[in-house]
Structures are given as C-alpha cells and as structure tokens.
Scaffold this active site. Structure first.
Site, short mmCIF file in Angstrom:
data_model
loop_
_atom_site.label_atom_id
_atom_site.label_comp_id
_atom_site.label_asym_id
_atom_site.label_seq_id
_atom_site.Cartn_x
_atom_site.Cartn_y
_atom_site.Cartn_z
N ASP A 125 14.24 -14.42 24.18
CA ASP A 125 13.38 -13.28 24.50
C ASP A 125 13.02 -13.25 25.99
O ASP A 125 13.19 -14.24 26.71
CB ASP A 125 12.11 -13.34 23.64
CG ASP A 125 11.63 -11.96 23.22
OD1 ASP A 125 11.95 -10.97 23.92
OD2 ASP A 125 10.92 -11.86 22.20
N ASP A 179 12.11 -3.36 19.39
CA ASP A 179 11.09 -4.06 18.61
C ASP A 179 10.59 -3.25 17.43
O ASP A 179 9.82 -3.75 16.61
CB ASP A 179 9.88 -4.41 19.50
CG ASP A 179 10.03 -5.78 20.15
OD1 ASP A 179 10.97 -6.52 19.78
OD2 ASP A 179 9.22 -6.10 21.04
#
Length: 698
Positions: free
Chosen positions: A442, A500
């Site tokens: 990430d 997301d």
C-alpha cells in the site's frame, strides 16, 4: 534513410535523412508496402509550406523539437548549465534492430557545444503499440540541470476531441471530454504518485469517438511518480501529443558521465475507438506480464475486521472462506508492533506480540491447512511519527517536523541508503521467516515533499530488489486504492487494487475505464458487504457478484456473519469465476456504446470468438419504457451464437410485467452480425442491478 515500421495494422515513418534530429512523418493506419522511392516521395511531399511571418524554411517537428528548429510549441527537452541551453542537436547514427517482439530504432544525436548526448529510443511492438523515450547523458565537465526529457509525437489535425480522466479517493478514473482550441491542454500530477485524479490516458480522436467508433491517438506515461501529459494545437505548426516525468527544480542534476533514462511514453493508434486501444495494449501487456497462473480468489480481512485481529476473531472467517472456495487469505493492516489504529507504528515491521503472542505462524498454519495460501498487507514507503523507527531515525522521515500529515502518516526517505536497507531487510525477513505467497503493498498518502523523482526511483529499486530475493511472491500495488496504477508499476506487480470502494455502482465505471489500459486479470475487485463501507449504499448480491466477476475476483466481507443462503450463492459464484477466469483473463475486452446514460454494457470475447460473457448494467432508471436492444459487440459476424441468461446470486429485480420472449424461452440463436448490429431486448432492470449473458458459438 527513412524507416518504415509496420505491425498489426499500424505504420510509423521516421525520416532520418540529413544532419538533423529525425522526425515522424506518419503514425497511424498501415500504409502498406512502400519501397525506398515511395518513402522518399512521401517524406518530401509532406514538407509543409512556409507561412507568412514565420521562419524562412518549412517547419519540421523533430523527435526532440527545440527553439533552434523554429519550434515554439511546448518542448519535450529542457536543459540548463549555468544558463538555459537551447539544444542544437545533430544526428550521429540511427540503428534499427527488428525481432519478433518489436521493431526498434536507437537514434543517437548530440550537441557538442552543450556537452549533451541524447539517445532516442523508438519501438513499434508486434501488437501495434508505439513506445518512445529519451536517454540523456552529460558528456562535459560542467554540471547539467535537467528540466524535462519528455517525448512528443505528431497527431493529425482531425484529432480534435480529447478524453482524459480525473477522480477522487474511492472514485477514480472519472472521464472528462473537451474540444480545445489553440493552445496546450496539460494534465500534471504532483502527488509523488499518479494520484486519484490521474489523467491516466490522454486520447485525442475524431469528434464523437467512443468505445466502438472513431479514430484515436492515445498516450500514457509508464511512470509511478509525478508525470505530465499534454495535447497541443498550434496556430503555427502541427498538432502534438506528449508526456513524460514531471521534474521539479533541481531534481535531476547530471555530473560528467551521468545519464538520465526517461520513462516510456506509450502511444496507441486505433481506428476502432477506445476498444481498439485496449485491443492493442492488453495483448502487449500480456506478452511481458509477470502473471504466470490463474488469478486466485482472494479474501482480504480489512472490511471484515479492520484492526480487530486475533486468532479467535479470524478463525470463523478462515472456516467460511475455505467453505466457499477462497484460494488466498490476506491479513490486512493491524498485525505489526503497536498498530492499534491508523495513527501509529507504521515502519515498525515486526509482528505485534500482544495481538499475535505466538507470532503469525499459528494463523498461517490454519490458513494453509484450510487449503489457502497466505498474504500480508504492508506499507513499506510510509512511517508514523509515533513509531520506534521514527524516534530512532528522525532523519529517515522525508517530511519536516510540523508539516501536515496525510492519514496521520509521513513518508520514509527510501533514497536514504540506511532507510532503504532497513525496509528491504524487514520485508526480506518476513518473507524468509513465513510462508507468505503475496504482499498487498500500500501507499496511503501524497508525498507533498520535494524530490519525488528520487523517491519514485527508490521505490522501484525496492520492489525490484525484493522480487529478486523472492521471485515467487506475488505483489499487489495499492495506493489508498487506485492512486498508483500505471504501466511502469505493472511491470513489477501481479495485481493492482483498482479502488478502495467495493460499491458496485461506482466500481462499474472505475473498472470500465481502468481496463482501457490494464488487462482485467490485474484489476482487483472484491465482493463486499451489502452496505458499501465507502458510500453507505446498499446493493443486491447479484449486482455485487457480477461487478466483481470481471477482474481479479475476491471478497472483502465478514463471511462469518453471512447467512447460509448467501454462503451458498458465494460458493456458486466462486465456482463460476474459477470456470470462466480462463476466458475473462485472456479474451478481448469489449464495451458497448449505449445512448442511454443509465445503461452500461461490457464483456469479454474469447480470442477465437468461440465464447463470450457480457454484463448488462442498469446504473439508473431507463430513459424509455422500452429501452433500445442491447448490442453484443466483438463477435464473429458470420458465426451463429447461442445466447442465454446466466443467473448469478439470485434473480435480478425487474420492473416489467413480462420479460422479452427470447428471455422467457431461455435462449436464442442468432448470428454475430445480428447480435452486434441489432442486439436483443433485455428485461427492464431495476436501477443498480446487472444481468450476465453467456454467448457460445454453435
């Protein structure tokens, strides 16, 4: 010499005659076989008139246009010593090497007075993808400051309409169209990553071009940091498209003998609309992809448990995942030392002794025993101020004390050799000590610091170094969702986290446009809970399943809380995905052009056109009581196909008194030409729902 590169219906003509920098004479539709005399005649005939109040020779757009050439448009190259340098480059050599993968030109030019050597790499791949980049070397004693080393290519005047993208967190790749007049339309990223509002792909086309129609010239910068894309229409010269790394003041300073390798500018021409762009890019990406096996069904723990981790908490999730057929279990954020929430501990990449008193091995053992491999979330480029590593090494934090945090975190200076070695050492140790098959990597903040160039180069070196040590470990690129998706990072990873959001309504548009560049097997898409955590919207199980099917499918839902009938439906959906992923991840992506903005259609057609899967999506209420028939593009026009509905996750709700007759009969057989041109009437779907169609050649 004039070089004629030809591949997959594309021609690129490069005029390397004379002493100046070579120029592209044509890039677009294949011109057929041309002998040397034909090429010379074409190049000579392409020389323009000399316009009034201009330079007194015909303007020539070279591969490195400059003021000394009379080019007053946006330059690709910008160099300075003690003062800005107006490069006057001359040709040294132009070498051509052809093989099965590509036809390549290595063009060497120089400006001896400025102590600059430049190599221009140009290649046309077997799939018709054109790539260009600059490699600049300082051959003098004085230091050179590089302002830009982007590539520029001509496009025809008929390319008047533009498409690029913007977006937000959890809503990336939102298309925007415009028809600019004279001047420059430029899209620049200063995020230290491409960003949620990344232009992504800049397409210039004939007015009205769409997914299936129109002529398009498209550009993408294969770079994971700050970058620029632009289109320029000039009243004084040719129309151009260009792009490259966006460099800040002093980011690239070359001492004697030092070289800067620019990122590739990837260019695609299509006479079949945007689908034609995908039809070239996808097989080209697959020709060098790191993916070497079926894309496993992933379960990620984030939206299931967030930071609430323990063996007891996750055991029911492991059991449910195994029951429905999940193949990879990924432990997300919260496993490392001191990580109780998102405001602390980034950088302390040691297993937390309180959360996991016996380490990760008991969890991994249970995951493996249940028939799944194990993946782990990391964010190696980031650091929390409240962490042991930041307290012990404050000089490793890239942002100064007092500067704004982003999601309560800062960036670790990977260009610092000690910080780089620490992160690589910790990741290497984790992968060496545990049977970890997969890293979700990430990157949850914008850089907001100088020298994005050094940080991006260090990130790429870190990924390369880790993959060299652990070549069998797969990596997913995530950047608070889809803020770092580009063809540069794609060379190093096996999956990208597309966004997301797991809201299928938002995801439909995001996946539709991200797949213009990225093949679907890379696009992580998860089946979430009925209520989307990012939008609070509630969606049917069928809609969520059909949306997640067209990509690298996974689950982000606490299955331990799912009802028995939901688990049965999920198991059937996973079985469908496993059966069809060979088609979904190797076929041709197609998208229909629907006049009704509330309707969306897309599908994947097998390379031999023997089978296809299509989704018909109701984004909103239909404009008419009887919507237009749904056309199914991409089939062989002269073959006959059986079309039948494929139920997924239960019946999708409709608002009609009766379905179309063919639907009620269960199937219909028609030619590909009829299905592509006339189409089929569809049941009147309630908004925010989808249907799946299976099409098989008979």
């Amino acid at each position: 010499m004039i070089h004629h590169l030809r591949a997959s219906g594309v021609s690129v003509l490069v005029d390397a005659r004379g002493a100046g920098v070579p120029a592209i004479v044509h890039w677009g539709r294949d011109l057929g076989r041309l002998d040397d005399a034909d090429l010379a005649s074409l190049a000579d005939a392409s020389v323009p008139a000399v316009s009034p109040s201009s330079i007194d020779v015909p303007l020539r757009l070279s591969l490195a246009p400059s003021l000394s050439d009379g080019w007053s448009g946006r330059p690709g190259l910008s160099v300075a010593g003690e003062r800005p340098v107006d490069l006057a480059l001359s040709l040294r050599s132009c070498e051509r090497v052809d093989d099965a993968a590509a036809q390549r030109l290595a063009i060497s030019v120089t400006d001896a007075a400025a102590s600059v050597d430049l190599r221009i790499d140009l290649e046309l791949t077997a799939h018709g993808v054109l790539r260009m980049r600059h490699v600049l070397t300082n051959v003098g004693e004085a230091t050179l400051h590089l302002g830009a080393a982007a590539s520029v290519a001509p496009v025809p005047d008929r390319a008047r309409e533009l498409l690029d993208f913007s977006g937000l967190w959890a809503n990336e790749r939102r298309p925007q169209r415009l028809t600019p007049g004279h001047g420059v339309w430029a899209r620049e990223s200063r995020h230290g990553r491409p960003g949620h509002d990344d232009a992504f792909l800049l397409a210039a086309g004939t007015p009205g071009f769409d997914f299936r129609t129109g002529e398009v010239w498209a550009a993408h910068v294969a770079w994971s940091g700050d970058r620029s894309l632009w289109f320029e229409r000039s009243a004084l010269g040719p129309t151009t498209i260009g792009g490259g790394e966006l460099l800040g003041l002093g980011e690239v300073v070359l001492a004697e003998g030092e070289t800067y390798d620019a990122p590739w500018l990837v260019l695609v021409w299509s006479d079949a609309g945007l689908d034609g762009v995908s039809a070239r890019l996808h097989p080209w990406v697959r020709s060098w992809s790191t993916i070497d096996g079926p894309r496993p069904v992933v379960l990620n723990t984030w939206e299931a448990v967030y930071f609430d981790q323990s063996l007891e908490r996750l055991q029911p999730l492991i059991d449910a995942a195994a029951k429905v057929g999940v193949e990879r279990f990924v432990l997300d954020d919260g496993w490392f030392r001191g990580r109780a929430d998102d405001r602390r501990a980034l950088g302390d990449w040691f297993v937390d002794a309180e959360t996991w008193p016996d380490g990760l091995d008991p969890l991994i053992d249970r995951v493996v025993a249940a028939g799944m491999d194990f993946g782990l979330w990391v964010e190696p480029e980031m650091v929390s101020r409240d962490s042991d590593v930041a307290r012990e090494h404050p000089d490793w934090v890239l942002q100064p004390v007092g500067s704004p945090t982003w999601r309560w975190q800062n960036t670790l200076d990977l260009a610092n050799p000690a910080a780089f070695a620490y992160v690589l050492g910790r990741l290497d140790a984790l992968l060496s000590e545990h049977p970890i098959a997969y890293l979700k990597w990430d990157h949850n903040r914008d850089l907001l610091a100088t020298d994005a160039h050094r940080q991006t180069r260090a990130f790429l070196r870190l990924v390369d170094a880790l993959r060299a040590k652990h070549p069998d470990v797969e990596i997913e690129s995530c950047a608070s969702g889809g803020a770092r998706i580009d063809l540069g990072v794609l060379e190093r990873v096996d999956r990208v986290w597309t966004s997301d959001t797991n809201d299928p309504l938002v995801r439909q548009r995001i996946q539709r446009h991200t797949s213009l560049v990225v093949p679907p097997e890379y696009l992580g898409g998860h089946l979430g809970a009925a209520r989307a955590h990012t939008t609070e919207r509630t969606s049917s199980l069928s809609f969520r399943m059909i949306t997640a099917l067209f990509g690298s499918a996974g689950i982000e839902w606490n299955l331990a809380e799912a009802a028995p009938h939901e688990l049965d439906a999920i198991a059937a959906w996973i079985e469908l995905y496993k059966r069809e992923r060979g088609l979904l991840h190797s076929g041709v992506v197609v998208r229909s052009d629907d006049a009704d903005p509330g309707v969306l259609g897309h599908g994947v057609v097998a390379a031999d056109a023997s089978r296809a899967l299509y989704a018909r999506v109701a984004l909103d209420s239909a404009e008419a009581a009887l919507p237009a028939p749904a056309r199914l593009p991409g089939l062989d026009p002269d073959r006959r196909y059986r079309v039948r509905p494929l139920p997924v996750g239960g019946e999708a709700p409709t608002i009609a008194d009766a379905p179309p007759s063919w639907w009620a009969a269960g199937e219909v057989v028609l030619t590909g030409r009829v299905l592509g041109e006339i189409g089929l009437p569809m049941p009147l779907l309630a908004p925010e729902n989808a249907l799946l169609l299976e099409v098989t050649a008979v």
